[in-house]
Design an enzyme around this catalytic site. Structure first.
Site, short mmCIF file in Angstrom:
data_model
loop_
_atom_site.label_atom_id
_atom_site.label_comp_id
_atom_site.label_asym_id
_atom_site.label_seq_id
_atom_site.Cartn_x
_atom_site.Cartn_y
_atom_site.Cartn_z
N ASP A 43 -25.91 -6.15 35.95
CA ASP A 43 -24.90 -7.10 36.42
C ASP A 43 -25.47 -7.82 37.64
O ASP A 43 -26.52 -7.46 38.17
CB ASP A 43 -23.55 -6.41 36.71
C1 BGC Z 1 -19.74 -10.14 36.60
C2 BGC Z 1 -20.24 -10.21 35.18
C3 BGC Z 1 -20.73 -11.60 34.89
C4 BGC Z 1 -21.83 -11.93 35.87
C5 BGC Z 1 -22.47 -13.29 35.64
C6 BGC Z 1 -20.76 -10.68 37.59
O1 BGC Z 1 -20.21 -10.81 38.86
O2 BGC Z 1 -19.39 -8.82 36.91
O3 BGC Z 1 -19.22 -9.83 34.30
O4 BGC Z 1 -21.15 -11.72 33.57
O5 BGC Z 1 -21.28 -11.92 37.18
O6 BGC Z 1 -21.63 -14.32 35.96
#
Ligand code: BGC
Length: 766
Positions: free
Chosen positions: A301
């Protein structure tokens, strides 16, 4: 040029292999899948063999969109460094670069300027649509309509693919039982069975049967794992769950997503039992890639590799990179640590090159499957982008989904549907005229003010007189990251006008709830009431006119206990996306008979959270005698929810009768449960027939009830249908605390009906 060079080499090696291994070639042709996969495997290993260590690590590096891609080249700072990396082939993927023109600009650099010309995979959060938005995922889940959900993901993929996107960071398959957590809006709710079915529908919708089609994109099951169990509902917080909850509740939707062919996974920000998920080898290598045999790739993530330092798990960036790669995180989203540290770690012998090769092979495999090597520009067609973006097909699908997502929570004296003529209607609430809030918080590519507001939707029915008053603001913040979208707004200056408006009306429609930016990532709450002064507004309006239809717009269950006691009609309309107002108006006027059922329990009070229907009994489940305090309860509130999981009404009524269970398991290892469903009302309508099971006692305690089947049925007035649901033996089983799946013999109770509160029951023995 580079790509052509590469293909000449691959073709040559293919020809040599074909000539030398005639027999093997015949074998490989037995099934198309085998021949296609083995073809890809050959291409992957051939390419891998040509790559330097730095190029391999580059494939494992993902950057956020980093400069005005079609503008001047950055000369200094981080931007310049990222740009330089892209040109050297040290970037395998980018996110948040979107639109054919911009994607083409970065893809061109990757394909034409790097040594091996390996195309980028472009990722984006297509959570419930790209530019044209469907309802938020929690709302879609309320439809229990797997075909509609699949279609919604399919059109989202189509629109995103037309904008140059190859990969979505969806579906989020995290089960959550805590409405304080802002991201419940992004999942399928509290139930593992429903969540698993929806996970499959979404993966199939995004990826289609042909991943290489330019209308489909790769999906990503996230967040692996237990992110939805953040303590106290505070986003990013610690998750501490036992093996039974992990294996029986949290992991199954991920497992079925894998079985449905999802090509990527994303790990999560939380730690689980003391190990940050990003560095968790047990989750990523032992379970996902080992036991389940997942051969796609795992992306971290955002910045979650670096965050292992703050967690207190890695002493510095170098160790964080080492822990993450050893644990099985294949791609680094925005920590910059793989690109900086991995080569050193490999050269020092701290990271085995085999792990790098494995990670890179996984990433290349998915790129090959997407067809990016056949034509890296296949997603980049301006004409198609124009045709597909906001097309009628997409608007029709999101409107259909929006109508199906609405849940009728209460409808005393059939206040709904509204009469189409001769009524004076007062519409009250800031959300009624809001054209941005229905888009929710995951709406990076959707333009502000592009949703149809409730007011606009209602105004299309011209037989009534409509007057609108805002009454109270729901939020003051303006932008996506104006984190202080003011949840505690106190301004009552427009109450008087709204009250006056309500006084003159036959019916008042109050549109209250949360602004789209008040749920979602980072938007946890300690209070689940209506934000700001909306509750007071509701009570003041009620004093002058009791004929109120409360339309809720929100991203999570709310504690609307007062409203349930007093307001005659309550409609759960979530954040329904671009077509929001049209869907709500059609339901309020009865052009669409609501059929949604709650995918998450609504608590009476925030103190009951986490609250869910499939709880365990405890040793003291009921009042033992008069006035005795020693049983599992609260002093100041009942244990019961406000609205149970699976609850939802219709403008017609249904009756269940004649529950039958086929006596024993048949040869095909199934048991059949049937029930007669009759439409006893005056309108055609749909009902979700729900089947719950209780394993009366077992070697590990089982929930009081668990959903094990459902069917969406449409009936005409007075029509009766016998509905048959099939239970497989495997559906009776569960994981014990050693992680083993067992089906135990004994007594089972079956419940069937229109919500988890159903009492129509029978028993069987296994
Ligand atoms: C989120 C993810 C997301 C990623 C990219 C993160 O802060 O937890 O779910 O896909 O950002 O935007």
């Amino acid at each position: 040029m580079k790509i052509i060079k590469y293909y000449v080499l691959v073709l040559a090696s293919f020809l040599i292999t074909s000539c030398n291994n005639g027999n093997e070639k015949n074998l490989a042709l037995n099934t198309t899948t085998t021949s296609k996969n083995s073809d890809i495997e050959t291409k992957v290993s051939d390419l891998l063999a040509k790559m330097t260590l730095e190029e391999k690590i580059g494939q494992m590096n993902q950057y956020n969109g980093f400069w005005d891609v079609t503008g001047p080249v950055p000369e200094n700072g981080d931007q310049a460094k990222k740009y330089e990396h892209l040109r050297k082939g040290y970037v395998g993927s980018m996110l948040n670069v979107r639109g054919v023109k911009d994607v083409r600009a970065v893809q061109k650099i990757a394909v034409e300027e790097t040594r091996l010309g390996i195309p980028l995979i472009i990722g984006f959060d297509v959570i419930h649509g790209y530019e044209t938005l469907s309802p938020i995922p929690l709302a879609e889940s309320a439809s229990w309509d797997l075909e509609a959900i699949k279609k919604s993901s399919e059109v989202a993929a189509k629109e995103a693919a037309a904008a140059g996107i190859n990969w979505t960071f969806a579906p989020m398959v995290d089960i959550s039982r805590d409405a304080r957590w802002g991201r419940v809006m992004e999942g399928a709710g509290e139930d593992t069975y429903l969540g698993s079915k929806i996970a499959i529908a979404r993966v199939k919708g995004f990826q289609s049967d042909d991943l290489s089609s330019h209308f489909s994109i790769a999906a990503c099951a996230k967040h692996f794992a237990a992110y939805g169990f953040a303590e106290a509902g505070r986003d990013y917080n610690t998750a501490d769950v036992g093996t039974s909850t992990l294996n029986n509740i949290i992991l199954p939707p991920f497992k079925v997503a894998k079985e449905a062919g999802v090509r990527t996974f994303m790990n999560s920000f939380n730690e689980l039992n003391g190990i940050p998920a990003t560095g968790d080898k047990y989750l990523q290598r032992d379970i996902l890639k080992g036991k389940w045999g997942f051969d796609g790739f795992m992306v971290s993530d955002w910045g979650s590799i670096t965050e292992m330092i703050a967690h207190g798990y890695a002493k510095d960036g170098k160790q964080a990179a080492q822990l993450a790669v050893n644990a099985g995180s294949d791609m680094d989203m925005e920590s910059y640590l793989y690109v900086e540290e991995l080569a050193g770690l490999v050269n020092e012998g701290k990271v085995d090159i085999k792990l790098i090769d494995d990670a890179v092979s996984r990433i290349l495999r998915v790129k090959f499957e997407l067809g990016l090597f056949d034509d890296p520009y296949k997603y980049l067609n301006e004409t198609r982008e124009k045709q597909v973006m906001g097309s009628q097909e997409i608007h029709d699908a999101v409107l259909d989904m929006a109508k199906k997502s609405i849940v009728l929570l209460k409808n005393e004296n059939n206040l709904l549907p509204l009469q189409k003529e001769g009524q004076k209607i007062a519409v009250i609430g800031a959300l009624a005229s809001d054209k941005t809030s229905p888009l929710g918080s995951w709406r990076i590519a959707a333009k502000d003010s592009t949703a149809v507001s409730v007011l606009e939707g209602l105004n299309q029915y011209s037989g009534n007189t409509i007057t609108y008053s805002k009454g109270a603001d729901v939020a003051l913040g303006k932008t996506e990251f104006a984190i202080e979208v003011n949840i505690n707004n106190t301004d009552k200056s427009e109450f008087a006008e709204a009250i006056n408006n309500a006084k003159q009306a036959d019916v008042v429609i109050m549109v209250l709830g949360e602004h789209g930016y008040q749920s979602g990532e980072g938007r946890s709450r300690t209070d689940l009431g209506l934000p700001g002064v909306q509750q007071q507004l509701l009570e003041e309006v009620y004093k002058v006119n009791k004929n109120i239809v409360l339309v809720l717009n929100n991203g999570r269950p709310l504690t609307i206990t007062w409203a349930d006691d007093n307001i005659p009609a309550i409609v759960e309309a979530w954040q329904l996306g671009t077509q929001s107002g049209n869907a709500i108006a059609q339901v309020l006027y009865g052009d669409y008979n609501p059929s949604g059922k709650l995918p998450m329990t609504f608590p009476r009070h925030v103190g009951q959270v986490p609250i869910y229907y499939n709880y365990k009994s405890t040793g003291r489940p009921t009042l033992p005698g008069k006035d005795v305090v020693f049983w599992s309860h609260y002093q100041d509130e009942t244990n019961d929810p406000l609205y149970a999981f699976g609850h939802g009404l219709s403008y017609t009524t249904f009756e269940y009768s004649n529950l039958k269970i086929s006596n024993t398991f048949s040869n095909d290892e199934t048991i059949k449960v049937s029930v007669d469903l009759t439409n006893t009302g005056k309108l055609k309508g749909k009902e979700v027939v729900q089947l719950y099971l209780k394993d009366v006692f077992a070697s590990v305690t089982r929930p009081v009830k668990e959903l094990k089947g459902f069917e969406l049925v449409e009936l005409n007035p007075n029509e009766t249908k016998t509905i048959q649901l099939v239970l497989t033996k495997a559906e009776l089983g569960f994981y014990n605390n050693q992680g083993e799946f067992n089906v135990e013999t004994g007594d089972f109770e079956v419940y069937i009906g229109g919500s988890s509160k159903t009492v129509l029951t029978d028993t069987f023995k296994l």
